[in-house]
Write an enzyme that holds these catalytic residues in place. Structure first.
Site, short mmCIF file in Angstrom:
data_model
loop_
_atom_site.label_atom_id
_atom_site.label_comp_id
_atom_site.label_asym_id
_atom_site.label_seq_id
_atom_site.Cartn_x
_atom_site.Cartn_y
_atom_site.Cartn_z
N LYS A 228 108.47 -38.08 -2.90
CA LYS A 228 109.32 -37.66 -4.01
C LYS A 228 110.50 -36.82 -3.55
CE LYS A 228 106.15 -38.39 -7.79
NZ LYS A 228 105.40 -37.83 -8.93
N ARG A 262 97.54 -39.19 -4.95
CA ARG A 262 98.21 -40.49 -5.17
C ARG A 262 99.31 -40.67 -4.12
NH1 ARG A 262 102.56 -42.58 -8.23
NH2 ARG A 262 102.12 -44.60 -9.23
#
Length: 285
Positions: A228, A262
C-alpha cells in the site's frame, strides 16, 4: 477474544491455544485495474495458476476480488463482477482452503456463497441493504472493514479527531448489527481498513493499536498492508518493489496481535511468519 476459533465456512481455525498462529490470506485480484497487480491475473487460466502457486506456498485463505477498490476507483457493474468472480470460485471450491470473496454487493455475496465461497470480505462493512440478510443463514465468515466515504473519494483529505477511537466505534456498531441478525461472533473478524480513507499517520496509529482494538472489539483483526501507499511513502519504492516493506509491516502487525494477514507475497510472508513465531516462542532449556 470472544471465540477461541474462527469459523470460515467449511473450515475452522484456532484463534488461541497451542495451534493458533497468524493466518495468511493471499490476494487474487481478477481485475484489470487494481493498484498493485491489476491485469496480471485477468483470465481464468492465469488466476487459477496464481491460486495454485499460493496453495503450494502455504496460503491459509484465498481472497478473490473482481472489483478494484484502489483510490479513485469507480463502481463496477454487477454482471461484470459476477462474470469475473464466479468461474474462479467454482474452479477453486475444492482446493482444500477457504475461499473469500471481496465484494460489497449483496447479489455477488449470494451468488458467491452458492458457488462455494467460505467468507465474504466487505470493504463497506456490510452496510448495503440486504448484505447481512444475505449472509446470516450460511456458515460463512464475515470480514467487517472500515472505510471513510467510498473508493472514489476516500483519500480526499481524510480527517479524524481520534482515528483509533472512531474506527473502533464504527467496527463495534457493525459487529453489533451483525449480532442483531443472529450472526455468531465466531464467524466475524474486523479490518481497520489501512489505506481506505487514512493518511500515513492514521495508518501508523491504527497499526500500533491492533492489540487494544482486538481487546475492545473481542474479534480477531485482519491487517491488510501489502504494497500500500504507506509502504511506498516510507520506503520510497514503487508498487512492484514494496515486498520487503510489506513483509516488515506484516510482521509488526502479527507482533501486535493481528490474527489474519492479507498479502500479495504469500511464500515470503509465510516464511517470515514461521521464523518470527519460532523465535518469539523459544523457551531456553
Amino acid at each position: 477474544m470472544t471465540s477461541p476459533y474462527f469459523q470460515c465456512g467449511r473450515f475452522r481455525f484456532a484463534m488461541s491455544g497451542p495451534g493458533a498462529r497468524p493466518l495468511v490470506m493471499g490476494i487474487l485480484n481478477i481485475t484489470p485495474d487494481s493498484f498493485s497487480d491489476g491485469g496480471q491475473f485477468h483470465s481464468l487460466d492465469l488466476a487459477l495458476s496464481h491460486a495454485e502457486q499460493m496453495l503450494a506456498d502455504g496460503v491459509d485463505i484465498i481472497d478473490i476480488g473482481g472489483e478494484s477498490s484502489r483510490p479513485g476507483a469507480k463502481p463496477l457493474p454487477l454482471e461484470e463482477e459476477l462474470k469475473r468472480v464466479l468461474p474462479v470460485v467454482y474452479a477453486l471450491r475444492d482446493c482444500g482452503k477457504p475461499l473469500s470473496v471481496d465484494t460489497c454487493k449483496p447479489a455477488v455475496m449470494a451468488e458467491a456463497l452458492e458457488a462455494g465461497a467460505d467468507m465474504i470480505n466487505d470493504i463497506y462493512g456490510f452496510r448495503a441493504s440486504d448484505a447481512l440478510r444475505v449472509v446470516k443463514d450460511s456458515d460463512c465468515a464475515l470480514c467487517i472493514m472500515h472505510m471513510l466515504r467510498d473508493p472514489s473519494t476516500m483519500q480526499d483529505q481524510p480527517q479524524y479527531d481520534d482515528v483509533v477511537f472512531e474506527v473502533t466505534s464504527f467496527l463495534r456498531k457493525r459487529v453489533e448489527a451483525a449480532r442483531a441478525e443472529g450472526i455468531a461472533d465466531a464467524r466475524m473478524c474486523v479490518d481497520p481498513g489501512f489505506g481506505f480513507g487514512k493518511t500515513m499517520v492514521h495508518n501508523l496509529a491504527l497499526l500500533n493499536n491492533i492489540a487494544q482494538m482486538q481487546i475492545d472489539l473481542g474479534m480477531p483483526l485482519l491487517a491488510g498492508l501489502s504494497r500500500k501507499s504507506m509502504i511506498g511513502a516510507i520506503t520510497g519504492k514503487p508498487v512492484d518493489k514494496r515486498g520487503a516493506g510489506s513483509i516488515s509491516a506484516a510482521l509488526f502487525a502479527a507482533a501486535q496481535g493481528a490474527r489474519i494477514i492479507r498479502v500479495h507475497d504469500v511464500a515470503e510472508t509465510v516464511d517470515a511468519l514461521k521464523v518470527w513465531q519460532a523465535a518469539s516462542q523459544y523457551q531456553p532449556g
